[in-house]
Design a protein around this motif. Structure first.
Motif, PDB file in Angstrom:
ATOM      1  N   GLY A   1       2.851  61.444  62.309  1.00  0.00           N
ATOM      2  CA  GLY A   1       3.778  61.200  61.204  1.00  0.00           C
ATOM      3  C   GLY A   1       4.075  62.475  60.436  1.00  0.00           C
ATOM      4  O   GLY A   1       5.234  62.797  60.149  1.00  0.00           O
TER       5      GLY A   1
ATOM      6  N   THR B   1       6.333  53.729  58.488  1.00  0.00           N
ATOM      7  CA  THR B   1       6.909  54.946  59.068  1.00  0.00           C
ATOM      8  C   THR B   1       7.987  55.520  58.151  1.00  0.00           C
ATOM      9  O   THR B   1       7.944  56.687  57.758  1.00  0.00           O
ATOM     10  CB  THR B   1       7.508  54.652  60.467  1.00  0.00           C
ATOM     11  OG1 THR B   1       6.533  53.965  61.244  1.00  0.00           O
ATOM     12  CG2 THR B   1       7.905  55.921  61.175  1.00  0.00           C
TER      13      THR B   1
ATOM     14  N   ALA C   1       5.229  57.536  55.971  1.00  0.00           N
ATOM     15  CA  ALA C   1       5.086  58.766  56.764  1.00  0.00           C
ATOM     16  C   ALA C   1       6.268  59.723  56.574  1.00  0.00           C
ATOM     17  O   ALA C   1       6.071  60.935  56.511  1.00  0.00           O
ATOM     18  CB  ALA C   1       4.924  58.423  58.242  1.00  0.00           C
TER      19      ALA C   1
END
Ligand SMILES: Cc1cc2nc3c(=O)[nH]c(=O)nc-3n(C[C@H](O)[C@H](O)[C@H](O)COP(=O)(O)OP(=O)(O)OC[C@H]3O[C@@H](n4cnc5c(N)ncnc54)[C@H](O)[C@@H]3O)c2cc1C
Ligand code: SF4
Length: 537
Positions: free
Chosen positions: A377, A410, A414
């Motif tokens: 990430g 995500t 991230a």
């Protein structure tokens, strides 16, 4: 008696008490469970993920039959399989002359939007029921989030602790006098504790058959299918849960952020695939973890940390998803547009940390949180990879990945692509963080202490360049004040050299991405050369 009802159960709804089955009329209704190509291929899911879900679905269908339900189970290779959920519902609703369809809401905005059009297309009522396996309903989350400019897990978590009376003392205060013991949970492993061996799973004929099918039909998908060590029934998943409480939970807190070469699981639970498909119940998991502390079998920092992941993060992430979709997925606050480097699939890179994580992901369909956040990430964040490409990767490669949980983790956590709706700052870090929390750097071809030069760790130049590139967007964030001060102190010549180094690294990523298949190792630029240290079988 009412007319016949067709009850659709999806692959991540394998709970006997799910809302769609609750008022089922055993003699009259039919349960439909279907393996369909459209869901198995809209991203190229890891082979293990598909095999795990198909086997768990087949076992669940059998359990429902044993409990007296009439079940239609459609296998992927059945001759009449239409290949889509809508196609299967339509076919079976017509065949059995169903009066109505009942389904629990799916965990994905795309599918829910599609389902909302089914009633008209099928000319029958379609009841889409709430998924109350979660501890926070959509209404409760919306109420909590109303008028908040920023959504912060910590405040949500405290409310969930109070509401569900988990880890609270008799006076209504958090046990141990603190809500959060995260500051105690940042030890690196460095050989401190022996890592417990996970129990072996016995593969039955159903799983064997599914594995053969997946090997045949999904040969081009990412990942190794064997050894296959997933539980595929709730009884087996509960056995793994008990093992975790006994052998790993006591150390879960201390080493939650640690990473170690050759030790992909450490003290993590590996229970997310079972929670997310319904074989385990999050309430039960939180209660059981609390009992471990009350009985003196696990310390509070471990138990609080574990409960926070489930009662806090998991519920919070889901709340954000349903609150913000569909616009959420389209935001791109840091204007990241680079294609995903192919080494996310091949694992062939001289960056040992990435090679290790991708290699383990390929073998296990698993990486733990810090690997996902701070290795793959973090690199995607620093390199400015397009969010949609990174998200498709995470959705495909992990056995626990579903849109409702993968996307906010995500996109928001991230990649900071939501501009801070979910996290107060980007989780951007140089190689120093990876060095502190793991032993990846020692055998790496790159030198984690260097920022410039041909053997410098790529994370370092990319980190400073990321801050520099995004100064307009992030420079006023109080949580980034320190790194921006450090950047400002650098001589202009050093900043320029870093920017050139970062450009060179990014250009080598672009070069590598021209073909969809890995280039022979000898043709790769240094950054992408095959890593002798990595086990890439
Ligand atoms: C980029 C990225 C993508 C991710 N994608 C997914 C995903 O697709 N599916 C998924 O379940 N988790 C995802 N996570 C969250 C987390 O990494 C996994 O839940 C965890 O690694 C699962 O392993 P475990 O069961 O051993 O977890 P443990 O470390 O043992 O934690 C216990 C449980 O807490 C829950 N949990 C912990 N952190 C989170 C979180 N941030 N969000 C939601 N639940 C959490 C999980 O159910 C997990 O099983 C992602 C995190 C990141 C940074
Ligand atoms: S030196 Fe850099 S690239 Fe190599 S393992 Fe450490 S952080 Fe990763």
């Amino acid at each position: 008696m009412t007319g016949a009802t067709l009850r659709l159960v999806l692959g991540d709804q394998l709970s006997p008490t799910i809302s769609s089955l609750r008022d089922s009329h055993l003699g009259n209704d039919t349960v439909l469970i279907a393996e369909v190509m459209s869901e198995a291929t809209y991203v190229r899911h890891h082979k293990k993920k598909i095999a795990f879900l198909f086997s768990a679905m087949r076992h669940f269908a059998e359990e429902l039959r044993q409990a007296g339900h009439r079940v239609i189970y459609v296998r992927l290779d059945d001759a009449d399989n239409t290949g889509s959920l809508y196609g299967e519902v339509s076919r079976h609703a017509d065949m059995m002359r169903a009066d109505r369809i009942v389904v629990t809401e799916p965990g994905e905005w795309r599918l829910k939007a599609d389902m909302e059009g089914w009633a008209v297309r099928l000319a029958r009522p379609v009841d889409i029921l709430e998924d109350d396996r979660f501890l926070c309903s959509h209404v409760e989350f919306r109420r909590w989030a109303a008028n908040r400019k920023e959504l912060r897990m910590e405040f949500f978590y405290r409310e969930m602790r109070r509401r569900h009376d988990i880890l609270m003392d008799a006076a209504g205060k958090p046990e141990g006098g603190r809500w959060n013991f995260d500051s105690d949970n940042r030890r690196s492993l460095r050989g401190h504790e022996a890592i417990p061996r996970r129990p072996d799973m016995i593969m039955d004929a159903v799983t064997r058959q599914v594995i053969d099918l997946v090997e045949r039909v999904f040969a081009q998908h990412f990942g190794d299918i064997e050894p296959f060590d997933f539980a595929v029934t709730s009884i087996e998943a509960e056995r793994l849960m008990e093992w975790f409480f006994r052998h790993a939970l006591p150390y879960f807190g201390d080493y939650q952020d640690a990473m170690q070469q050759g030790a992909p699981f450490l003290f993590h639970s590996l229970l997310s695939p079972y929670l997310n498909c319904g074989l385990l119940d999050p309430r039960e998991l939180c209660r059981r973890a609390e009992t471990e502390w009350r009985k003196g079998r696990a310390p509070l920092n471990a138990v609080e940390g574990f409960i926070r992941q489930i009662l806090g993060w998991r519920e919070f992430i889901r709340g954000v998803y349903w609150l913000e979709m569909p616009g959420y997925a389209r935001s791109n606050a840091l204007a990241a547009t680079r294609p995903l480097p192919w080494f996310y699939w091949s694992g062939q890179t001289a960056m040992n940390c990435i090679a290790q994580v991708v290699g383990e992901t390929r073998r296990n369909a698993y990486a733990h949180h810090i690997q996902r956040l701070m290795v793959t990430g973090n690199f995607a964040l620093l390199a400015g990879i397009a969010p949609a490409e990174v998200e498709a990767w995470y959705l495909a490669v992990y056995a626990d990945a579903y849109d409702w949980v993968e996307l906010p983790n995500t996109h928001g956590m991230a990649l900071f692509a939501d501009g801070g709706r979910l996290a107060s700052k980007p989780y951007a870090a140089s190689g120093k963080y990876i060095q502190r929390m793991s032993d990846y750097c020692r055998p790496c071809r790159y030198d984690v202490k260097q920022t410039l030069g041909s053997t410098a760790c790529p994370f370092n130049a990319l980190y400073w360049d990321f801050l520099s590139r995004n100064a307009d967007r992030l420079g006023r964030n109080p949580r980034l004040a320190m790194p921006y001060r450090n950047l400002a102190r650098m001589p202009a010549s050093q900043r320029q050299a870093i920017s050139l180094k970062a450009a060179e690294i990014l250009a080598s990523l672009d070069d590598s991405d021209r073909g969809s298949h890995p280039a022979p190792a000898e043709q790769m630029p240094l950054l992408l050369a095959g890593n002798d240290q990595a086990d890439m079988t």
